[in-house]
Design an enzyme around this catalytic site. Structure first.
Site, PDB file in Angstrom:
ATOM      1  N   ASP A 214     -24.530 -54.896 -36.225  1.00 12.17           N
ATOM      2  CA  ASP A 214     -25.144 -55.977 -34.812  1.00 12.17           C
ATOM      3  C   ASP A 214     -25.941 -56.740 -34.693  1.00 12.17           C
ATOM      4  OD1 ASP A 214     -22.160 -54.505 -33.546  1.00 12.17           O
ATOM      5  OD2 ASP A 214     -23.184 -52.661 -32.298  1.00 12.17           O
TER       6      ASP A 214
ATOM      7  N   HIS B 102     -30.803 -56.685 -33.274  1.00 10.99           N
ATOM      8  CA  HIS B 102     -30.050 -55.381 -32.603  1.00 10.99           C
ATOM      9  C   HIS B 102     -31.186 -55.041 -31.965  1.00 10.99           C
ATOM     10  CE1 HIS B 102     -26.077 -54.217 -30.992  1.00 10.99           C
ATOM     11  NE2 HIS B 102     -26.250 -52.985 -31.845  1.00 10.99           N
TER      12      HIS B 102
ATOM     13  N   ASP C  84     -21.899 -45.198 -32.929  1.00  8.32           N
ATOM     14  CA  ASP C  84     -20.021 -45.494 -33.321  1.00  8.32           C
ATOM     15  C   ASP C  84     -19.928 -46.233 -35.320  1.00  8.32           C
ATOM     16  OD1 ASP C  84     -21.452 -47.741 -31.884  1.00  8.32           O
ATOM     17  OD2 ASP C  84     -20.240 -49.279 -31.568  1.00  8.32           O
ATOM     18  N   HIS C  85     -21.208 -46.410 -35.445  1.00 10.11           N
ATOM     19  CA  HIS C  85     -21.054 -46.951 -36.942  1.00 10.11           C
ATOM     20  C   HIS C  85     -21.525 -45.773 -38.071  1.00 10.11           C
ATOM     21  CE1 HIS C  85     -21.350 -51.869 -35.477  1.00 10.11           C
ATOM     22  NE2 HIS C  85     -21.186 -50.568 -34.687  1.00 10.11           N
TER      23      HIS C  85
ATOM     24  N   HIS D  12     -26.090 -49.499 -39.287  1.00  9.65           N
ATOM     25  CA  HIS D  12     -27.188 -49.004 -38.489  1.00  9.65           C
ATOM     26  C   HIS D  12     -27.023 -47.639 -37.719  1.00  9.65           C
ATOM     27  CE1 HIS D  12     -24.454 -51.206 -36.213  1.00  9.65           C
ATOM     28  NE2 HIS D  12     -25.210 -50.640 -34.562  1.00  9.65           N
TER      29      HIS D  12
END
Lengths: 340, 340
Positions: free
Chosen positions: A211, A140, A66-67, A62
């Site tokens: 997530d 999410h 942070d990804h 996604h």
């Protein structure tokens, strides 16, 4: 199948944990795959044996930073190393836009082509000779996917009795059949590999989820999977205090689901930076492990940065600690824990 | 004035060196300034005493990724920590575009406002109560700037004899004059601080240059500066082999310039990742130091990640090794070197 956690912290990095990324490779092969690419993923790669020159594809769950924020740097560094092989990037359209703008506005032209593939396309499937990759929609704050990696092209065993019975003598045609190829004999007969070989084991299957606040969405995928890597951002009490807004899972929630689905191996990751790793400080990562263990009775691991796992052909899973992680002496995931 | 190198590697990170960033703060104050923000700058900040909550402004020298790709992550993390203070970002327009697109396409909305300021505007100047910042155009593959930081609001000494001679008695007006304020007396006289105080020392001035193949462009700025931080990507022999295309400086080139300008303190940084830090491997960072020392006879340092420097009021410069860097025992910059 081997995989290494390159980051296990949710949202922000800590001194002990980077933000999310996971490297996956078929055992014995140099080519590998990256799932998510938080900032400093290229830095973590300097500490393991995966090279960006052999990276085959990147799968983004996604769009959250942070990804994804490690993508421009990793791609640019691969270019500075002289990579020429095309690279597949499976990601939401916004991540494609982020990458393109980052490269365009930093005077970066890559030495190799990027193939963008929309991860949110219906009936998404990606394949190479080692792996088939499908995905599952999760729940999410933004659209998010779990990737399901299934081993491809398993080694075949010749059905020698059947071959002999049908008058097919040992020779090059046996080799072709064993490789999975169709063979045409001199007498005109066409032999299919499936008819004269068997695959003596099950294809290994691993789910790496992004997530998600609703593990049940993975019920179907879990039925034939051997490892589930899933976030457990909070313990249940913290999740209750934080409220539903972040749309993350608690350790209890994932553990209950994995138990119900009889998932053989569960690896929790993506821990809130509030949880301390080791020592007696609270809240502590051991609380997540304790909570999960109450509800899940399979083999449980809590991921740590640079921990390397191997899913064997017999479907057992072992954690082989990386050299870089040697300060932690055991392959145990929770300090002082007895997860396995 | 204190400053800490958060990254000293050119182009790509190594295990010992991150890509470029430098934190600068007025001694004794918590507010600080960041020059450049390569990927994983926020990770380096976890190892030093600078908090993103007290960050006052970011100055970007140029658009290249090894100087900018850490921006989205650092900005998003400050937001997750709940920052509310506005943040000035002095940068080329393309970097503003990169940041905006990164945040827009990662579902990131910041908890504080960003003020974008064009670093390439004519007559650029930025000021707060601690510092005045100007910049100088350099020569690189893309427009690039050096930032010149000059200490502001130096402590004043009262000219007590003159005050007494003019019949101005000790009292609150003395305090106001010492703070640099104008004072109106009861008898209607207006006193200017400049007339009744003196500044007993020179304002400290530091130049932090971006990538540059022509140090001469800094000649004017260097005339009244005390420290020059400049890239020295290669030794001269490597620079000759690589050719002019990358538009970087050699250690020799910068050292000759600093010697000619009689710069008191020179810190080289932004080393090609080919140079090994420590040990006897070649090419080695010590070769850069040796080369520079042949041509420059002031105080020379080669920057290392997390090394902290203090420019004292008497214009001396000391390298205070940070705790995190304690494996290196001396403040010497080159392993076994005798730079100072």
């Amino acid at each position: 199948m081997e995989f290494t956690f390159l980051g296990t912290s949710a949202g922000t990095p800590t001194r002990a944990r980077n933000v999310t990324a996971l490297a996956l490779s078929p055992s014995g092969h140099k080519s590998w795959y990256l799932v998510d690419c938080g900032e400093a993923t290229q830095h973590q790669l300097l500490r393991v044996h995966y090279s960006v020159m052999q990276l085959r594809a990147i799968f983004i769950t996604h769009i959250h930073g942070d990804h994804t924020f490690g993508l421009p740097g990793l791609l640019a560094s691969a270019s500075m190393l002289g990579r020429t092989e095309p690279l597949d990037i499976v990601a939401p359209v916004q991540t494609q836009r982020f990458i393109t703008t980052a490269l365009d506005n930093s005077d970066s032209s890559l030495s190799y082509p990027l193939n963008f593939i929309d991860s949110e396309a219906e009936d998404f499937v990606w394949k190479d000779k080692h792996l088939e990759v499908k995905n599952v929609a999760l729940s999410h704050r933004v659209p998010c996917r779990a990737y399901v990696f299934t081993e491809q092209n398993l080694e075949r065993q010749l059905l020698q009795d059947k071959l002999k019975k049908d008058g097919i003598e040992p020779g090059p045609s046996w080799g072709e059949l064993q490789k999975g190829h169709e063979v045409t004999l001199e007498d005109g007969r066409i032999l299919s590999s499936d008819e004269y070989t068997q695959v003596p084991r099950v294809a290994r299957r691993l789910i790496v989820a992004g997530d998600n606040d609703d593990p049940e969405l993975l019920a179907n995928a879990c039925k034939h999977s051997h490892v589930l890597v899933h976030e457990a951002t909070y313990t249940q009490d913290v999740a209750d205090r934080v409220g539903p807004w972040p749309q993350h899972s608690s350790a209890e929630q994932v553990a209950r689901f994995a138990q119900q689905m009889q998932v053989p191996h569960l690896i929790l990751t993506h821990f809130s930076s509030r949880y301390q790793l080791g020592g007696s400080g609270t809240p502590n990562i051991s609380q997540l492990a304790d909570e999960a263990r109450q509800h899940y009775h399979g083999q449980l691991f809590l991921a740590r940065d640079l921990d390397r796992y191997r899913l064997e052909k017999d479907l057992s899973l072992t954690c082989l600690n990386s050299v870089s992680n040697s300060p932690h002496k055991t392959s145990s995931v929770t300090p002082g824990g007895d997860h396995d």
